[in-house]
Motif scaffolding. Structure first.
Motif: not given
Length: 244
Positions: A50-53, A223-228
């Motif tokens: 999820v973070a990469l793709g 940005a919110i998702l990656l922070t989580l």
């Protein structure tokens, strides 16, 4: 043929989210070889994919698409746009699993990079096919194949970084390089794009968010998702270390 220009701030934003997504993916990928159960494997691969793709690749792609000014009103087919997002995540998951859970064989990295790179290229051109506008699009053959080659090389490099670097500063430096590579795939494919305006009805620009609003919305959500995901990664690593 219409000439494409770019909003430099949105281009910079697309690169920034790609670096953030790459760094997050590198942090999460550490857990893939360490996973002891299939539930842990699936969870760690999914989070890193999820973070990469989704973050480093698809969000950069979508922000970059909306950084482009073609002079023609553009909307997006929702089904194809979602499909492109899923392609980016699934392609990344396959590569992360193949390389991260490998037996160290010499073909795992090339195979993982090839499958992931082709999936990323498929994601890119599916996302571009999602554009709804009164125009016919085609591609320069040389740049089209160049973008696919860059995607395969970038994916292979990303997978090598994911499982061979451990230092925080090493991963941060690698994320900067991965962001450049991801943007290289996207903007090469955009340079390959040829747009020929037709006489069809134009999309009603009042019916959609403006391109900049779409780009800012995707940036904020990602940005919110990656922070989580970074918080999840830190907690998972602490739990793993305390269990040893």
């Amino acid at each position: 043929m219409n000439t494409i220009t770019y909003d430099p701030f949105l281009v910079a934003l697309s690169y920034a989210i790609s670096v953030f997504g790459s760094y997050t993916a590198l942090q999460l990928a550490i857990a893939i070889p360490q996973a002891r159960t299939w539930a842990e494997v699936i969870g760690s691969v999914t989070a890193a994919a999820v973070a990469l793709g989704g973050g480093a690749i698809w969000s950069m792609h979508f922000i970059g698409m909306n950084a482009a000014e073609t002079g023609i009103p553009v909307a997006y087919d929702a089904l194809l746009t979602i499909a492109s997002l899923l392609l980016g995540i699934v392609a990344s998951a396959i590569g992360l699993f193949v390389v991260g859970r490998s037996d160290g064989g010499p073909f795992n990295l090339p195979v993982g990079g090839l499958v992931t790179g082709l999936g990323i290229a498929w994601m890119q051109y599916t996302g571009m096919a999602a554009m709804i506008m009164p125009a016919k699009i085609s591609y320069d053959d040389t740049l089209y194949y160049a973008s696919v080659a860059i995607a395969v090389l970038a994916a292979t490099m990303a997978l090598w970084f994911a499982f061979n670097l451990r230092g925080t500063w090493q991963r941060f430096g690698s994320a900067i390089v991965m962001g450049i590579a991801a943007c290289g795939v996207h903007y090469t494919s955009m340079f390959a794009l040829k747009i020929e305006r037709t006489k069809g009805a134009a999309a009603n620009p009042d019916a959609f968010l403006s391109p900049s609003d779409l780009a800012y919305s995707v940036f904020a959500i990602t940005a919110i998702l990656l922070t989580l995901l970074l918080i999840y990664s830190a907690r998972s690593q602490r739990a793993l270390e305390s269990s040893r």
